[in-house]
Design a protein around this motif. Structure first.
Motif, PDB file in Angstrom:
ATOM      1  N   SER A  76       3.213   5.189   1.164  1.00  0.00           N
ATOM      2  CA  SER A  76       3.429   4.461   2.421  1.00  0.00           C
ATOM      3  C   SER A  76       3.462   2.959   2.190  1.00  0.00           C
ATOM      4  CB  SER A  76       2.297   4.776   3.379  1.00  0.00           C
ATOM      5  OG  SER A  76       1.087   4.281   2.839  1.00  0.00           O
TER       6      SER A  76
ATOM      7  N   ALA B 211       1.295   0.935   1.973  1.00  0.00           N
ATOM      8  CA  ALA B 211      -0.011   0.404   2.364  1.00  0.00           C
ATOM      9  C   ALA B 211      -0.058  -1.114   2.349  1.00  0.00           C
ATOM     10  CB  ALA B 211      -1.107   0.976   1.449  1.00  0.00           C
TER      11      ALA B 211
ATOM     12  N   TYR C 182      -0.634  -4.795   3.991  1.00  0.00           N
ATOM     13  CA  TYR C 182      -1.524  -5.286   5.036  1.00  0.00           C
ATOM     14  C   TYR C 182      -0.643  -5.867   6.141  1.00  0.00           C
ATOM     15  CZ  TYR C 182      -4.540  -4.931   0.980  1.00  0.00           C
ATOM     16  OH  TYR C 182      -5.197  -4.472  -0.123  1.00  0.00           O
ATOM     17  N   PRO C 183      -0.624  -5.225   7.321  1.00  0.00           N
ATOM     18  CA  PRO C 183       0.351  -5.605   8.340  1.00  0.00           C
ATOM     19  C   PRO C 183       0.158  -7.020   8.873  1.00  0.00           C
ATOM     20  CG  PRO C 183      -1.212  -3.999   9.201  1.00  0.00           C
ATOM     21  CD  PRO C 183      -1.476  -4.108   7.738  1.00  0.00           C
ATOM     22  N   HIS C 184      -1.072  -7.529   8.767  1.00  0.00           N
ATOM     23  CA  HIS C 184      -1.356  -8.834   9.354  1.00  0.00           C
ATOM     24  C   HIS C 184      -1.221  -9.951   8.326  1.00  0.00           C
ATOM     25  CE1 HIS C 184      -4.882  -7.022   7.581  1.00  0.00           C
ATOM     26  NE2 HIS C 184      -5.312  -8.238   7.328  1.00  0.00           N
ATOM     27  N   LYS C 185      -0.743  -9.628   7.133  1.00  0.00           N
ATOM     28  CA  LYS C 185      -0.585 -10.661   6.109  1.00  0.00           C
ATOM     29  C   LYS C 185       0.896 -10.810   5.764  1.00  0.00           C
ATOM     30  CE  LYS C 185      -5.082  -9.847   3.952  1.00  0.00           C
ATOM     31  NZ  LYS C 185      -5.727 -11.083   4.403  1.00  0.00           N
TER      32      LYS C 185
ATOM     33  N   PHE D 206      -3.102 -10.958  -2.570  1.00  0.00           N
ATOM     34  CA  PHE D 206      -4.416 -10.455  -2.144  1.00  0.00           C
ATOM     35  C   PHE D 206      -5.353 -10.074  -3.295  1.00  0.00           C
ATOM     36  CE2 PHE D 206      -7.289  -7.190  -0.423  1.00  0.00           C
ATOM     37  CZ  PHE D 206      -7.885  -7.914   0.592  1.00  0.00           C
ATOM     38  N   PRO D 207      -4.883  -9.313  -4.287  1.00  0.00           N
ATOM     39  CA  PRO D 207      -5.806  -8.953  -5.377  1.00  0.00           C
ATOM     40  C   PRO D 207      -6.332 -10.185  -6.110  1.00  0.00           C
ATOM     41  CG  PRO D 207      -3.752  -7.719  -5.555  1.00  0.00           C
ATOM     42  CD  PRO D 207      -3.550  -8.722  -4.477  1.00  0.00           C
TER      43      PRO D 207
ATOM     44  N   TYR E   6       6.397 -11.154   7.654  1.00  0.00           N
ATOM     45  CA  TYR E   6       5.399 -10.104   7.778  1.00  0.00           C
ATOM     46  C   TYR E   6       6.056  -8.762   7.433  1.00  0.00           C
ATOM     47  CZ  TYR E   6       1.948 -13.157   9.778  1.00  0.00           C
ATOM     48  OH  TYR E   6       1.017 -14.141   9.949  1.00  0.00           O
TER      49      TYR E   6
ATOM     50  N   LYS F 132       6.410  -6.038   8.902  1.00  0.00           N
ATOM     51  CA  LYS F 132       7.228  -5.353   9.906  1.00  0.00           C
ATOM     52  C   LYS F 132       8.644  -5.922   9.971  1.00  0.00           C
ATOM     53  CE  LYS F 132       5.422  -8.093  13.737  1.00  0.00           C
ATOM     54  NZ  LYS F 132       4.570  -8.108  14.907  1.00  0.00           N
TER      55      LYS F 132
ATOM     56  N   ARG G 155       2.449  -6.666  -5.486  1.00  0.00           N
ATOM     57  CA  ARG G 155       0.994  -6.715  -5.392  1.00  0.00           C
ATOM     58  C   ARG G 155       0.370  -6.044  -6.622  1.00  0.00           C
ATOM     59  NH1 ARG G 155      -1.058  -4.329   0.076  1.00  0.00           N
ATOM     60  NH2 ARG G 155      -0.141  -2.518  -0.857  1.00  0.00           N
TER      61      ARG G 155
ATOM     62  N   ASP H 200      -4.616   3.981   4.479  1.00  0.00           N
ATOM     63  CA  ASP H 200      -4.038   3.425   3.251  1.00  0.00           C
ATOM     64  C   ASP H 200      -4.438   1.980   2.940  1.00  0.00           C
ATOM     65  OD1 ASP H 200      -2.928   5.790   2.839  1.00  0.00           O
ATOM     66  OD2 ASP H 200      -0.847   5.202   3.214  1.00  0.00           O
ATOM     67  N   PRO H 201      -4.315   1.040   3.890  1.00  0.00           N
ATOM     68  CA  PRO H 201      -4.649  -0.335   3.543  1.00  0.00           C
ATOM     69  C   PRO H 201      -6.092  -0.484   3.057  1.00  0.00           C
ATOM     70  CG  PRO H 201      -3.448  -0.289   5.587  1.00  0.00           C
ATOM     71  CD  PRO H 201      -3.756   1.135   5.243  1.00  0.00           C
TER      72      PRO H 201
ATOM     73  N   GLN I 199      -6.118   0.771  -0.457  1.00  0.00           N
ATOM     74  CA  GLN I 199      -5.417  -0.231  -1.254  1.00  0.00           C
ATOM     75  C   GLN I 199      -6.324  -1.428  -1.513  1.00  0.00           C
ATOM     76  OE1 GLN I 199      -1.883  -0.224  -2.338  1.00  0.00           O
ATOM     77  NE2 GLN I 199      -2.837  -1.796  -3.575  1.00  0.00           N
TER      78      GLN I 199
ATOM     79  N   ASP J 125      -7.417  -3.134  -4.853  1.00  0.00           N
ATOM     80  CA  ASP J 125      -7.125  -4.542  -5.094  1.00  0.00           C
ATOM     81  C   ASP J 125      -8.380  -5.343  -5.412  1.00  0.00           C
ATOM     82  OD1 ASP J 125      -4.468  -4.190  -4.809  1.00  0.00           O
ATOM     83  OD2 ASP J 125      -4.318  -4.917  -2.755  1.00  0.00           O
TER      84      ASP J 125
ATOM     85  N   ARG K  99      -0.440 -15.520  15.415  1.00  0.00           N
ATOM     86  CA  ARG K  99       0.025 -14.318  14.713  1.00  0.00           C
ATOM     87  C   ARG K  99       1.406 -13.908  15.192  1.00  0.00           C
ATOM     88  NH1 ARG K  99      -4.361 -10.541  13.464  1.00  0.00           N
ATOM     89  NH2 ARG K  99      -3.139  -8.986  14.533  1.00  0.00           N
TER      90      ARG K  99
END
Lengths: 354, 291
Positions: free
Chosen positions: A83, A85, A87-90, A98-99, A130, A132, A146, B183-184, B187, B191, B287
């Motif tokens: 999917s 995965a 992060y929808p807000h980033k 992120f890592p 984003y 989306k 990532r 999932d996130p 993940q 990470d 946002r």
């Protein structure tokens, strides 16, 4: 970078055992594909490697270190989910970085690595977007980005291409393989698509019902499948199987199917008269011409580059793939010539290779 | 057109009710706020006095004190509700024995009328007969008297509000947490994020919309708290718990100062809208804009 060693791993959910002593050795830098039908345990095995699923028995080593009890965050692995995965807000840049941010790397280093990953994956234009606002293929690439900024010991891929359309899948397949050639990091890749497995892997692990059926190089599996399952799973279109027994007298042997179809046997085949066998021949190892095994044409599927011919004799249906264009019409007789050096014989009961 | 007309017909009863019980009173209050009207004063007539009511508000120490304690009350109550509500929601995400029973009991305060809640807390906290002062005195030697101590009265009103409304926050946050994709979070573990980092970087931003909706609801509710507090402390001691709702009530009913009370109501409505707008601008709009 590191190899991975999976040794006699079991998985039980309560009283239900879903993985039965799986052992796989993965060398440093190897591209290993776990393949099998859905429910065969390949994704569970990958999640166990990642540390998202505890193992019931056995050991998993990454490099020289046993990681059974190590948390996912401390395993130094990167994973790409089916999917994605994200992060929808980033934003894309924040997702990829992120890592590194979690590892408290300096901002300049994060920016530089994110920039480089974006360049490799052709995402530079989208860094501020984003998830989306991205297409499926772009999201997939962000998930890859990532993973690669980490420079991890092992990459884990869980069916990363199965949500993409066919054309994109082919190009991403090539990109992942190219990436592997460039980074030379160990990859464990899960798929149910045997073409992905064949085209990408250094080594394929075929799984079924929580067991390893066979491990080997792609062409090795194609040429020498250990059993009927592997033979049928690897290769497209799938191998023809005909059930029957060995018949013969005076030193000549032949195969006779349950439906009465007679097929030639390779001279060196180690089978005895009367033995029950499954006769396997790949469609691409049958040619069409005068004589040979007489069959009735059922359907002809031309694809331009090749033609697939489905033909019947009694109750036995066999298909052949040939380069030539076939003029025959359904119902007509046609002659199948079987390449005897490519015939696979399996035991009728155990389904193991003879 | 047919279905359109049918829609209006079906909506009509609601619209009529809304019009008479929502729109009309609102405009009536708005109209009143620009008038001087005290039917029991020497001059009981309704007299237009422009913005005098609003001008008076700015210099009204009673109103300003009330505004101050209201802001403090809303801040402490809503913040505590959010924290406790989130912790309870996380607890309810896990399995434990007696979970269903506990969740039901935990939700009970929500179905109680504020006036009942006020009565119960009054019974529990009245000095000399209440169980809470009695226990506090015998266990810790602490003298809790909401009739004389401003801090005690303020604190008890906050605790009462938290007791009454935390379940609402918990329920909304459970709904938000349940709907999150797994999932996130997996993940993020891969990470390299630890639990604290996952909370700040993943959980909190992903439940932010639900969290903010809850804050809006609680903010609006807390700003107009009347009955519970009126029942418990009557706004006292002094004006320690004379929150805006209580202040308006006291202006309008015992004093029958209708015009001035209306002006305070309009200001409170305005402040509520401003507070929500500020929250929206600060937390949600950035946002949306970036996306």
């Amino acid at each position: 970078m590191a190899g991975v060693n999976i040794d006699d791993v079991y998985k039980r959910y309560g009283s239900v055992q879903v993985m039965h002593g799986v052992s796989i050795d993965i060398e440093d830098g190897e591209f290993v594909v776990l393949v099998g039908p859905s429910g065969c345990g390949k994704s569970t095995l990958l999640r166990m490697l990642a540390g998202l699923e505890p193992i019931s028995d056995g050991t998993i080593k990454i490099g020289e270190k046993v990681v059974n009890e190590v948390l996912p965050k401390d395993r130094d692995i990167a994973m790409v989910f089916q999917s994605y995965a994200l992060y929808p807000h980033k934003t894309v840049a924040q997702n990829i970085g992120f890592p590194l941010k979690m590892a408290k790397r300096p901002k300049a280093e994060i920016d530089e690595k994110v920039g480089r990953a974006a360049e490799i994956l052709d995402l530079t234009k989208y860094l501020d977007r984003y998830p989306k606002a991205l297409s499926g293929g772009q999201r997939q690439r962000v998930a890859m980005g990532r993973a690669i900024v980490r420079d991890p010991k092992v990459f884990l891929f869980d069916e990363p291409l199965s949500n993409l359309d066919a054309k994109l899948r082919v190009s991403m397949r090539m990109e992942i393989k190219e990436l592997h050639q460039r980074l030379k990091t160990t990859i464990v890749y899960v798929t149910h698509d045997q073409i992905e497995a064949m085209t990408m892997a250094d080594k394929i692990v075929v799984m079924r019902d929580g067991r390893v059926e066979q491990i080997g190089a792609p062409l090795d599996l194609y040429d020498n499948p250990q059993n009927v399952f592997v033979a049928g799973f690897i290769g497209s279109p799938s191998m023809n199987f005909v059930k029957g027994r060995i018949d013969g007298a005076n030193g000549t042997r032949q195969f006779v199917s349950e439906g009465g179809l007679v097929l030639p046997l390779p001279a060196q085949a180690s089978v005895a008269v009367g033995q029950e066998v499954i006769y396997g021949i790949r469609p691409e190892h049958i040619s069409i011409g005068e004589g040979g095994v007489a069959m009735d044409v059922v359907v002809i599927e031309p694809t331009g580059s090749e033609t697939q011919v489905f033909a019947r004799s009694g109750t036995d249906l066999i298909d052949a793939v040939v380069k030539d264009r076939i003029a025959a019409r359904p119902g007509e007789k046609i002659g199948f010539h079987i390449d005897l050096s490519r015939v696979h014989l399996f035991d009728g009961k155990t389904q193991q290779r003879l | 057109m047919q279905s359109n007309r049918l829609g209006w017909i079906l909506l009509a009863p609601t619209l009529v009710i809304l019009f008479f019980f929502g729109v009309v009173p609102f405009f009536y209050v708005l109209w009143l706020s620009f008038h001087q009207w005290n039917p029991f004063a020497l001059d009981p007539a309704v007299v237009y006095n422009g913005a005098d009511n609003f001008r008076a508000l700015v210099f009204d120490n009673g109103f300003l004190a009330s505004l101050g304690v209201t802001i403090a009350f809303v801040f402490f109550a809503v913040l505590t509700e959010l924290i406790v509500g989130y912790l309870l929601a996380q607890a309810f995400m896990k399995e434990f024995p007696g979970k269903a029973v506990f969740r039901t009991i935990h939700t009970l305060p929500l179905i109680m009328a504020p006036i009942i809640v006020g009565s119960i807390w009054k019974l529990m906290t009245t000095p000399s007969i209440g169980i809470i002062p009695s226990l506090l005195a015998s266990w810790f030697g602490f003298d809790l008297n909401i009739g004389t101590s401003a801090v005690a009265a303020f604190t008890v009103t906050v605790i009462m509000d938290v007791w009454h409304w935390t379940p609402l926050v918990t329920l909304t946050l459970i709904a938000a947490l349940v709907s999150l994709p797994a999932d996130p979070f997996e993940q993020a573990q891969i990470d390299g994020a630890n639990k604290r980092q996952i909370f700040w970087h993943i959980t909190l931003p992903m439940i932010a919309p639900a969290l903010l909706a809850t804050v809006f609801i609680r903010l609006m509710d807390a700003l107009r708290t009347v009955d519970e507090v009126l029942m418990l402390t009557g706004g006292g001691p002094g004006s320690a718990t004379r929150y805006l709702g209580v202040h308006i009530f006291k202006e309008v009913f015992p004093k029958t100062n209708y015009g001035y009370g209306s002006a305070v109501s309009i200001i409170v409505l305005y402040l509520t809208i401003v507070a929500c707008w500020l929250l929206y601008v600060a937390l949600i709009a950035p946002r949306n804009k970036k996306a």
